[in-house]
Design a protein around this motif. Sequence first.
Motif, PDB file in Angstrom:
ATOM      1  N   TYR A  13      31.298  17.995   0.952  1.00 24.75           N
ATOM      2  CA  TYR A  13      31.517  18.655   2.237  1.00 24.75           C
ATOM      3  C   TYR A  13      30.232  19.301   2.753  1.00 24.75           C
ATOM      4  O   TYR A  13      29.950  19.267   3.952  1.00 24.75           O
ATOM      5  N   ILE A  14      29.455  19.876   1.834  1.00 22.68           N
ATOM      6  CA  ILE A  14      28.190  20.491   2.242  1.00 22.68           C
ATOM      7  C   ILE A  14      27.163  19.416   2.612  1.00 22.68           C
ATOM      8  O   ILE A  14      26.400  19.575   3.571  1.00 22.68           O
ATOM      9  N   TYR A  15      27.149  18.308   1.890  1.00 22.79           N
ATOM     10  CA  TYR A  15      26.289  17.180   2.277  1.00 22.79           C
ATOM     11  C   TYR A  15      26.619  16.708   3.692  1.00 22.79           C
ATOM     12  O   TYR A  15      25.736  16.492   4.521  1.00 22.79           O
ATOM     13  N   LEU A  16      27.902  16.517   3.953  1.00 26.30           N
ATOM     14  CA  LEU A  16      28.321  16.037   5.271  1.00 26.30           C
ATOM     15  C   LEU A  16      27.891  17.007   6.352  1.00 26.30           C
ATOM     16  O   LEU A  16      27.423  16.606   7.423  1.00 26.30           O
ATOM     17  N   GLN A  17      28.012  18.303   6.075  1.00 26.78           N
ATOM     18  CA  GLN A  17      27.651  19.308   7.068  1.00 26.78           C
ATOM     19  C   GLN A  17      26.172  19.243   7.420  1.00 26.78           C
ATOM     20  O   GLN A  17      25.803  19.266   8.591  1.00 26.78           O
ATOM     21  N   ILE A  18      25.292  19.152   6.420  1.00 24.53           N
ATOM     22  CA  ILE A  18      23.862  19.154   6.725  1.00 24.53           C
ATOM     23  C   ILE A  18      23.449  17.842   7.397  1.00 24.53           C
ATOM     24  O   ILE A  18      22.628  17.836   8.312  1.00 24.53           O
ATOM     25  N   LEU A  20      25.277  15.899   9.418  1.00 29.33           N
ATOM     26  CA  LEU A  20      25.714  15.898  10.812  1.00 29.33           C
ATOM     27  C   LEU A  20      24.926  16.903  11.637  1.00 29.33           C
ATOM     28  O   LEU A  20      24.575  16.627  12.786  1.00 29.33           O
ATOM     29  N   LYS A  21      24.630  18.051  11.057  1.00 27.62           N
ATOM     30  CA  LYS A  21      23.879  19.072  11.778  1.00 27.62           C
ATOM     31  C   LYS A  21      22.457  18.598  12.085  1.00 27.62           C
ATOM     32  O   LYS A  21      21.903  18.898  13.141  1.00 27.62           O
ATOM     33  N   LYS A  22      21.878  17.839  11.136  1.00 28.30           N
ATOM     34  CA  LYS A  22      20.509  17.354  11.302  1.00 28.30           C
ATOM     35  C   LYS A  22      20.464  15.949  11.930  1.00 28.30           C
ATOM     36  O   LYS A  22      19.418  15.309  11.958  1.00 28.30           O
ATOM     37  N   ARG A  23      21.603  15.461  12.389  1.00 28.96           N
ATOM     38  CA  ARG A  23      21.702  14.178  13.093  1.00 28.96           C
ATOM     39  C   ARG A  23      21.253  13.000  12.239  1.00 28.96           C
ATOM     40  O   ARG A  23      20.556  12.091  12.716  1.00 28.96           O
ATOM     41  N   ILE A  24      21.618  13.047  10.996  1.00 29.65           N
ATOM     42  CA  ILE A  24      21.432  11.893  10.115  1.00 29.65           C
ATOM     43  C   ILE A  24      22.819  11.325   9.868  1.00 29.65           C
ATOM     44  O   ILE A  24      23.588  11.850   9.070  1.00 29.65           O
ATOM     45  N   TYR A  25      23.149  10.270  10.585  1.00 24.88           N
ATOM     46  CA  TYR A  25      24.512   9.751  10.562  1.00 24.88           C
ATOM     47  C   TYR A  25      24.607   8.524   9.659  1.00 24.88           C
ATOM     48  O   TYR A  25      23.991   7.490   9.955  1.00 24.88           O
ATOM     49  N   PRO A  26      25.356   8.619   8.563  1.00 29.55           N
ATOM     50  CA  PRO A  26      25.571   7.419   7.751  1.00 29.55           C
ATOM     51  C   PRO A  26      26.233   6.331   8.580  1.00 29.55           C
ATOM     52  O   PRO A  26      27.025   6.619   9.481  1.00 29.55           O
ATOM     53  N   LEU A 199      18.489  16.417  -0.545  1.00 26.29           N
ATOM     54  CA  LEU A 199      18.973  15.170   0.053  1.00 26.29           C
ATOM     55  C   LEU A 199      18.413  15.002   1.461  1.00 26.29           C
ATOM     56  O   LEU A 199      17.885  13.927   1.814  1.00 26.29           O
ATOM     57  N   PHE A 200      18.508  16.029   2.284  1.00 26.49           N
ATOM     58  CA  PHE A 200      18.009  15.967   3.654  1.00 26.49           C
ATOM     59  C   PHE A 200      16.506  15.668   3.685  1.00 26.49           C
ATOM     60  O   PHE A 200      16.046  14.809   4.439  1.00 26.49           O
ATOM     61  N   LYS A 201      15.730  16.345   2.841  1.00 21.98           N
ATOM     62  CA  LYS A 201      14.285  16.140   2.836  1.00 21.98           C
ATOM     63  C   LYS A 201      13.920  14.729   2.370  1.00 21.98           C
ATOM     64  O   LYS A 201      12.972  14.129   2.873  1.00 21.98           O
ATOM     65  N   THR A 202      14.687  14.210   1.425  1.00 23.97           N
ATOM     66  CA  THR A 202      14.448  12.843   0.952  1.00 23.97           C
ATOM     67  C   THR A 202      14.688  11.838   2.070  1.00 23.97           C
ATOM     68  O   THR A 202      13.888  10.927   2.303  1.00 23.97           O
ATOM     69  N   LEU A 203      15.810  12.012   2.776  1.00 24.41           N
ATOM     70  CA  LEU A 203      16.146  11.099   3.871  1.00 24.41           C
ATOM     71  C   LEU A 203      15.168  11.242   5.039  1.00 24.41           C
ATOM     72  O   LEU A 203      14.837  10.261   5.709  1.00 24.41           O
ATOM     73  N   LYS A 204      14.694  12.454   5.256  1.00 27.55           N
ATOM     74  CA  LYS A 204      13.712  12.677   6.319  1.00 27.55           C
ATOM     75  C   LYS A 204      12.410  11.945   6.011  1.00 27.55           C
ATOM     76  O   LYS A 204      11.801  11.318   6.893  1.00 27.55           O
ATOM     77  N   LEU A 205      11.976  11.998   4.751  1.00 20.55           N
ATOM     78  CA  LEU A 205      10.766  11.272   4.345  1.00 20.55           C
ATOM     79  C   LEU A 205      10.961   9.769   4.493  1.00 20.55           C
ATOM     80  O   LEU A 205      10.063   9.052   4.946  1.00 20.55           O
ATOM     81  N   TYR A 206      12.136   9.299   4.098  1.00 16.03           N
ATOM     82  CA  TYR A 206      12.436   7.872   4.220  1.00 16.03           C
ATOM     83  C   TYR A 206      12.404   7.423   5.683  1.00 16.03           C
ATOM     84  O   TYR A 206      11.861   6.375   6.018  1.00 16.03           O
ATOM     85  N   SER A 207      12.966   8.249   6.548  1.00 15.07           N
ATOM     86  CA  SER A 207      13.004   7.928   7.976  1.00 15.07           C
ATOM     87  C   SER A 207      11.594   7.886   8.562  1.00 15.07           C
ATOM     88  O   SER A 207      11.274   7.018   9.373  1.00 15.07           O
TER      89      SER A 207
END
Length: 239
Positions: A13-18, A20-26, A199-207
């Motif tokens: 639930y916390i993963y989903l929240q961050i 969606l808030k940071k506009r990283i949509y699976p 998780l967010f920082k990892t995905l941000k680097l990947y993006s």
Amino acid sequence: DLGFIFTDTPRSYIYLQILLKKRIYPNYILYLQNSNNKKIPEINKKNKYTYNTPKEFKKYFGSKVKIKINPIDEIKKFNINYDIYKSTNIHNKNIIKKILSRNEKTFIYSGYSGVILKKSILNTKKNFLHVHGGYLPKFKGSTTNYFSILEENTIGASAIFMNEKIDDGPILFRSKFNLPKKKIEIDFFYDSLIRAIVLFKTLKLYSREKKWPKASKTNSKFKNYYIIHPLLKHIAILK
């Protein structure tokens, strides 16, 4: 090319929240729903559903962190494709078949506690992105942040691609964090917060880089920790 294996846990639930808030949509969410369908397994009458965000994390979550009981409304709001399986077993043959049928190359894995992925799912040739609650490779295994508190007075989280061994996959990104004021909330709340941030920082680097980051290869010389003795956990909390 990102999927999300979602479960009835505070971390999901916390993963989903961050995200969606940071506009990283699976592109797709595979929801492994707890069979009793009544509550998150880790939640009991003593737990809260809404927490005040620690000051240093407000830029990621805002002022409140909400552990949502029904994520479907949020998923539908953002038009994310999803399937629901009323099973907590990631190795269920129908679930594996569904994963095989998807085009996503990488799945965020936020599974139920204590599960090690077997060959049956690793052979799908997908990447399973997991965030471990501990600073790898030194702190592998279970409840490692309490051992980290005792040894270093810090806690950490590390993003890896899972393999058959315990916390042994390639380390993509990792970070250490200061201890929370209320260490009694580490298990249920704070641990999920720091994992979500990594998780967010990892995905941000990947993006940004268009490829997965590489922080370090794992080192097998480090031992695996096992569930901490209650007395040692109490000492860590009081430290």
